[in-house]
Design a protein around this motif. Sequence first.
Motif, PDB file in Angstrom:
ATOM      1  N   PHE A 267     -16.302  13.231   0.254  1.00  0.00           N
ATOM      2  CA  PHE A 267     -16.864  13.101   1.596  1.00  0.00           C
ATOM      3  C   PHE A 267     -15.831  12.373   2.441  1.00  0.00           C
ATOM      4  O   PHE A 267     -15.451  11.250   2.124  1.00  0.00           O
ATOM      5  N   LEU A 268     -15.363  13.033   3.482  1.00  0.00           N
ATOM      6  CA  LEU A 268     -14.336  12.424   4.319  1.00  0.00           C
ATOM      7  C   LEU A 268     -14.683  12.601   5.793  1.00  0.00           C
ATOM      8  O   LEU A 268     -15.367  13.549   6.173  1.00  0.00           O
ATOM      9  N   VAL A 269     -14.216  11.668   6.591  1.00  0.00           N
ATOM     10  CA  VAL A 269     -14.400  11.732   8.033  1.00  0.00           C
ATOM     11  C   VAL A 269     -13.084  11.328   8.674  1.00  0.00           C
ATOM     12  O   VAL A 269     -12.445  10.364   8.243  1.00  0.00           O
ATOM     13  N   GLY A 270     -12.668  12.065   9.669  1.00  0.00           N
ATOM     14  CA  GLY A 270     -11.432  11.730  10.356  1.00  0.00           C
ATOM     15  C   GLY A 270     -11.264  12.571  11.599  1.00  0.00           C
ATOM     16  O   GLY A 270     -12.200  13.245  12.048  1.00  0.00           O
ATOM     17  N   THR A 271     -10.065  12.542  12.147  1.00  0.00           N
ATOM     18  CA  THR A 271      -9.757  13.295  13.350  1.00  0.00           C
ATOM     19  C   THR A 271      -9.117  14.622  12.965  1.00  0.00           C
ATOM     20  O   THR A 271      -8.053  14.638  12.334  1.00  0.00           O
ATOM     21  N   LEU A 272      -9.771  15.709  13.311  1.00  0.00           N
ATOM     22  CA  LEU A 272      -9.180  17.033  13.126  1.00  0.00           C
ATOM     23  C   LEU A 272      -8.106  17.176  14.199  1.00  0.00           C
ATOM     24  O   LEU A 272      -8.409  17.229  15.391  1.00  0.00           O
ATOM     25  N   THR A 273      -6.838  17.197  13.777  1.00  0.00           N
ATOM     26  CA  THR A 273      -5.739  17.210  14.742  1.00  0.00           C
ATOM     27  C   THR A 273      -5.170  18.591  14.980  1.00  0.00           C
ATOM     28  O   THR A 273      -4.543  18.825  16.019  1.00  0.00           O
ATOM     29  N   GLU A 274      -5.341  19.513  14.027  1.00  0.00           N
ATOM     30  CA  GLU A 274      -4.868  20.880  14.237  1.00  0.00           C
ATOM     31  C   GLU A 274      -5.551  21.823  13.269  1.00  0.00           C
ATOM     32  O   GLU A 274      -5.994  21.428  12.188  1.00  0.00           O
ATOM     33  N   THR A 275      -5.624  23.078  13.694  1.00  0.00           N
ATOM     34  CA  THR A 275      -6.130  24.149  12.838  1.00  0.00           C
ATOM     35  C   THR A 275      -5.166  25.321  12.963  1.00  0.00           C
ATOM     36  O   THR A 275      -4.527  25.505  14.000  1.00  0.00           O
ATOM     37  N   GLU A 276      -5.080  26.115  11.898  1.00  0.00           N
ATOM     38  CA  GLU A 276      -4.196  27.275  11.923  1.00  0.00           C
ATOM     39  C   GLU A 276      -4.701  28.307  10.933  1.00  0.00           C
ATOM     40  O   GLU A 276      -5.100  27.970   9.814  1.00  0.00           O
ATOM     41  N   ASP A 277      -4.679  29.559  11.345  1.00  0.00           N
ATOM     42  CA  ASP A 277      -4.994  30.658  10.437  1.00  0.00           C
ATOM     43  C   ASP A 277      -3.719  30.988   9.675  1.00  0.00           C
ATOM     44  O   ASP A 277      -2.771  31.539  10.234  1.00  0.00           O
ATOM     45  N   VAL A 278      -3.687  30.616   8.383  1.00  0.00           N
ATOM     46  CA  VAL A 278      -2.482  30.817   7.572  1.00  0.00           C
ATOM     47  C   VAL A 278      -2.641  32.018   6.634  1.00  0.00           C
ATOM     48  O   VAL A 278      -1.793  32.256   5.779  1.00  0.00           O
ATOM     49  N   GLY A 279      -3.717  32.799   6.821  1.00  0.00           N
ATOM     50  CA  GLY A 279      -3.951  33.963   5.978  1.00  0.00           C
ATOM     51  C   GLY A 279      -3.000  35.094   6.312  1.00  0.00           C
ATOM     52  O   GLY A 279      -2.531  35.219   7.446  1.00  0.00           O
ATOM     53  N   GLU A 280      -2.728  35.921   5.314  1.00  0.00           N
ATOM     54  CA  GLU A 280      -1.862  37.078   5.534  1.00  0.00           C
ATOM     55  C   GLU A 280      -2.682  38.344   5.709  1.00  0.00           C
ATOM     56  O   GLU A 280      -2.513  39.066   6.690  1.00  0.00           O
TER      57      GLU A 280
END
Length: 198
Positions: free
Chosen positions: A50-63
């Motif tokens: 269980f973690l809580v923090g600041t989501l700083t970036e997201t990226e679709d890394v799927g091929e």
Amino acid sequence: MSGEYPTREVARRVFAREFNEASHTFKESDEERAPLYALLPTGERANRAFLVGTLTETEDVGEDSEYWRGRIVDPTGTFYVYAGQYQPEAASALRDAEPPAYVAVVGKPRTFETDDGRTNVSVRPESITTVDAGTRDRWVVETARATAARVAAFDDDGNEYARMARERYDADPNEFRDAAVSALESLETTDELDAPEA
């Protein structure tokens, strides 16, 4: 019926500083569906975190299909979460997120060995929820308490997971307690604590 229904494992509160060192995984039985545990360096097993923090970036890394990576920062370091077609709700949450945002994540630890022999640790999220600063601050306080309790029990001869941690890791558990103290101190220096609770 014997009443033996599968139950979910408790999600362990853990800071990124310690989580990223939890490179050893194990099962406690040979059963096909036995849970896989990450061994925390402070001497506890974790099937879920269980973690809580600041989501700083997201990226679709799927091929070939969507496979989302999220970077989540707590006061001690960075968690990486990965969600794809088998975690549709979590993948959708990462796709729709607008960083920076506070998030709470429950998920399973995953390890991956790199070509150079290092082991990276990440989270396969079961859920990702947007939260407020007050929730993040309470998580820091509770996670610091949980970390301190694990460190206090580390030298107990009856603690089999601490024994395993002593055998598997070179880390001094006090460094994780120190990181927890620093995390608490970081709260005292933020203006967010002056903000009204939602």
